[in-house]
Design a protein around this motif. Structure first.
Motif, short mmCIF file in Angstrom:
data_model
loop_
_atom_site.label_atom_id
_atom_site.label_comp_id
_atom_site.label_asym_id
_atom_site.label_seq_id
_atom_site.Cartn_x
_atom_site.Cartn_y
_atom_site.Cartn_z
N LYS A 1 0.71 -1.17 0.16
CA LYS A 1 0.05 -0.29 0.13
C LYS A 1 0.68 1.34 -0.26
O LYS A 1 0.26 2.10 -0.21
CB LYS A 1 -0.97 -0.05 1.44
CG LYS A 1 -0.28 0.35 2.57
CD LYS A 1 -1.76 0.00 4.01
CE LYS A 1 -0.66 -0.31 4.84
NZ LYS A 1 -1.66 0.01 6.01
N PHE A 2 1.76 1.05 0.47
CA PHE A 2 3.04 2.17 0.68
C PHE A 2 3.98 2.09 -0.38
O PHE A 2 4.78 3.64 -1.12
CB PHE A 2 3.75 2.64 1.75
CG PHE A 2 2.98 2.59 2.88
CD1 PHE A 2 2.04 3.69 3.28
CD2 PHE A 2 2.87 1.56 3.58
CE1 PHE A 2 1.36 3.78 4.15
CE2 PHE A 2 2.21 1.37 4.95
CZ PHE A 2 1.31 2.39 5.24
N LYS A 3 3.88 1.19 -1.93
CA LYS A 3 4.72 1.05 -2.64
C LYS A 3 6.13 1.23 -2.22
O LYS A 3 6.80 1.35 -3.28
CB LYS A 3 4.20 2.26 -3.95
CG LYS A 3 3.53 2.47 -4.72
CD LYS A 3 3.92 3.36 -6.05
CE LYS A 3 2.64 2.95 -6.32
NZ LYS A 3 1.82 3.54 -7.75
N PHE A 4 6.32 0.84 -0.98
CA PHE A 4 7.61 0.27 -0.57
C PHE A 4 8.28 -1.23 -1.16
O PHE A 4 9.29 -0.86 -1.34
CB PHE A 4 8.20 0.09 0.91
CG PHE A 4 7.71 1.34 1.90
CD1 PHE A 4 7.86 3.18 1.19
CD2 PHE A 4 7.55 1.82 2.85
CE1 PHE A 4 7.57 3.74 1.91
CE2 PHE A 4 6.45 2.17 3.59
CZ PHE A 4 7.30 3.75 3.53
N PRO B 1 -2.31 -5.05 3.08
CA PRO B 1 -2.40 -4.42 3.68
C PRO B 1 -2.50 -3.79 4.89
O PRO B 1 -2.11 -3.64 5.60
CB PRO B 1 -3.44 -3.76 3.45
CG PRO B 1 -4.77 -3.94 3.21
CD PRO B 1 -3.75 -5.20 2.50
N LEU B 2 -2.49 -5.07 6.13
CA LEU B 2 -3.17 -5.20 7.02
C LEU B 2 -2.36 -6.24 7.74
O LEU B 2 -1.51 -5.87 9.46
CB LEU B 2 -4.74 -5.94 7.16
CG LEU B 2 -4.86 -5.97 9.08
CD1 LEU B 2 -5.83 -4.41 9.10
CD2 LEU B 2 -6.93 -6.45 8.84
N GLY C 1 -7.50 -4.35 4.18
CA GLY C 1 -6.99 -6.01 4.83
C GLY C 1 -8.09 -7.39 5.08
O GLY C 1 -7.65 -8.45 5.06
N ARG C 2 -9.39 -6.59 5.22
CA ARG C 2 -10.61 -8.24 6.02
C ARG C 2 -11.31 -8.97 5.13
O ARG C 2 -11.78 -9.69 4.67
CB ARG C 2 -11.49 -6.65 6.56
CG ARG C 2 -10.22 -6.48 7.98
CD ARG C 2 -12.01 -5.09 8.62
NE ARG C 2 -12.64 -5.67 9.40
CZ ARG C 2 -11.88 -6.75 10.74
NH1 ARG C 2 -10.58 -5.65 11.28
NH2 ARG C 2 -12.35 -7.83 11.26
N SER C 3 -11.03 -8.56 3.41
CA SER C 3 -11.34 -9.32 2.37
C SER C 3 -11.00 -9.75 1.64
O SER C 3 -9.47 -8.99 1.09
CB SER C 3 -12.98 -9.34 2.24
OG SER C 3 -12.86 -8.12 1.59
N PHE C 4 -10.34 -10.48 0.12
CA PHE C 4 -9.33 -10.63 -0.48
C PHE C 4 -10.39 -11.42 -2.06
O PHE C 4 -11.50 -12.13 -1.67
CB PHE C 4 -8.27 -11.88 -1.08
CG PHE C 4 -8.47 -12.86 -0.76
CD1 PHE C 4 -8.11 -13.70 -1.74
CD2 PHE C 4 -8.31 -13.48 1.02
CE1 PHE C 4 -8.56 -15.36 -1.77
CE2 PHE C 4 -8.72 -14.39 0.95
CZ PHE C 4 -8.47 -15.60 -0.46
N VAL C 5 -10.31 -10.95 -3.27
CA VAL C 5 -10.88 -11.13 -4.74
C VAL C 5 -10.58 -12.20 -5.41
O VAL C 5 -8.24 -11.58 -5.55
CB VAL C 5 -11.43 -10.04 -4.83
CG1 VAL C 5 -12.34 -10.45 -6.39
CG2 VAL C 5 -12.45 -9.62 -3.68
N SER C 6 -10.21 -12.86 -6.14
CA SER C 6 -9.29 -14.13 -7.03
C SER C 6 -10.43 -13.73 -8.14
O SER C 6 -11.92 -13.50 -8.31
CB SER C 6 -9.13 -15.12 -6.86
OG SER C 6 -10.62 -15.97 -6.00
N GLY C 7 -9.85 -13.85 -9.34
CA GLY C 7 -10.62 -14.12 -10.38
C GLY C 7 -9.94 -15.48 -11.49
O GLY C 7 -8.79 -15.25 -11.80
#
Length: 324
Positions: free
Chosen positions: A199-202, A240-241, A298-304
């Protein structure tokens, strides 16, 4: 007592394989692109379909949404990039290119966006940078890359650089002002399919056909970690979590029909970002997984997947209470 298990929402809004899933900044809207011609907009919380963006004549390979979720960019194999009003679904502009467009992305601040075209039909791979203001667009610059086929080009931190990955397994960094390459790292032995920033592009994580995913330092291009899955990796996303990374893939779509395949190889696999150990896996798709995205909270994620389904996975409460 039996532990609750995560029940995904399986969304069927596409007729062809999914190419990209994308959350907006707040994480309440989800965009999905596929090899059919219509990107679809969903509510991320319950999987309700809001509508489709109708206008492309070819596979939609990439999309991006601006900071306040009013403008959607889509890139298609029909050689066009279209700009849509997110709320109404109306097409605002269409920009034609000389070759299929593989990637499109807003710069930080939404004043510019870039497009990446493919090296087919006798054309050279080209990154075009556009200035974007409501009502007018101008080309701000272009980077031509002869002899290289790229799968993705993304803005680096503060829009000072453009980071690319492609079929030769190399990650390259270009200066936006001079249009010259300033860094290169060739760690992968096979094509890089995608890469995703934290999320910070580090840091960013790549997914490659060489069956590994690698965590790079954005500034130095040093490889910090390697996640070995034993199968081609098509997608990866950084939580992100927590210090977690989810990887997805499986055999390529062409190879599935010619070899013995069980659905376990299409599992989504969780790795610890720092220790690079596999933490667990989630079953679901019955074909290769093409794209993954954690929600911004960060509480869910999605896949395709290649099977044409978008699956939303909301984590159980136990995921947040357990120690690392």
């Amino acid at each position: 007592t039996r532990q609750p298990t995560m029940r995904p929402l399986a969304l069927k809004g596409h007729e062809r394989p999914i190419t990209l899933v994308k959350f907006n900044r707040e994480g309440d809207l989800l965009f999905s692109c596929s090899r059919d011609t219509r990107p679809v907009l969903w509510y991320a919380s319950n999987g309700e379909r809001i509508g489709s963006y109708i206008g492309h004549n070819g596979s939609v390979i990439s999309c991006d949404v601006n900071y306040d979720s009013t403008i959607l960019l889509t890139a298609s194999a029909d050689t066009s990039v279209k700009i849509w009003d997110v709320e109404t679904g109306k097409e605002k502009y269409s920009i034609s290119h000389k070759a299929p467009v593989r990637w499109v992305e807003f710069a930080e601040g939404d004043k510019q966006f870039l497009t990446l075209t493919d090296a087919v039909m006798g054309q050279t791979t080209t990154i075009l940078i556009y200035n974007y203001e409501p009502g007018r667009m101008t080309v701000a610059g272009e980077i031509t890359l002869p002899g290289i086929r790229l799968s993705q080009a993304s803005w680096g931190p503060l829009n000072k650089t453009i980071i690319t990955a492609g079929e030769d397994g190399a990650v390259r960094v270009y200066d936006v002002d001079t249009k010259k390459m300033i860094q290169e790292s060739k760690e992968h032995t096979k094509p890089i399919v995608r890469f995703t920033f934290d999320k910070f592009k580090f840091t960013f994580v790549t997914s490659s056909k060489d069956c590994t995913s690698r965590l790079y330092d954005t500034k130095t291009l040093q490889v910090l970690k390697v996640y070995d899955t034993g199968r081609p990796v098509n997608a990866a996303s950084i939580s992100p979590l927590k210090d977690h990374i989810v990887l997805g893939g499986g055999q390529s779509a062409e190879a599935v029909t010619t070899s013995r395949a069980d659905s376990s190889q299409f599992r989504l696999r969780f790795f610890h970002k720092i220790f690079a150990e596999e933490l667990g896996s989630v079953q679901g798709h019955f074909g290769p997984v093409n794209t993954l995205a954690f929600s911004p909270d960060g509480r869910s994620f999605v896949s395709g997947g290649e099977d044409g389904y978008v699956r939303i996975h909301h984590f159980d409460p136990s995921y947040f209470t357990e120690e690392e």
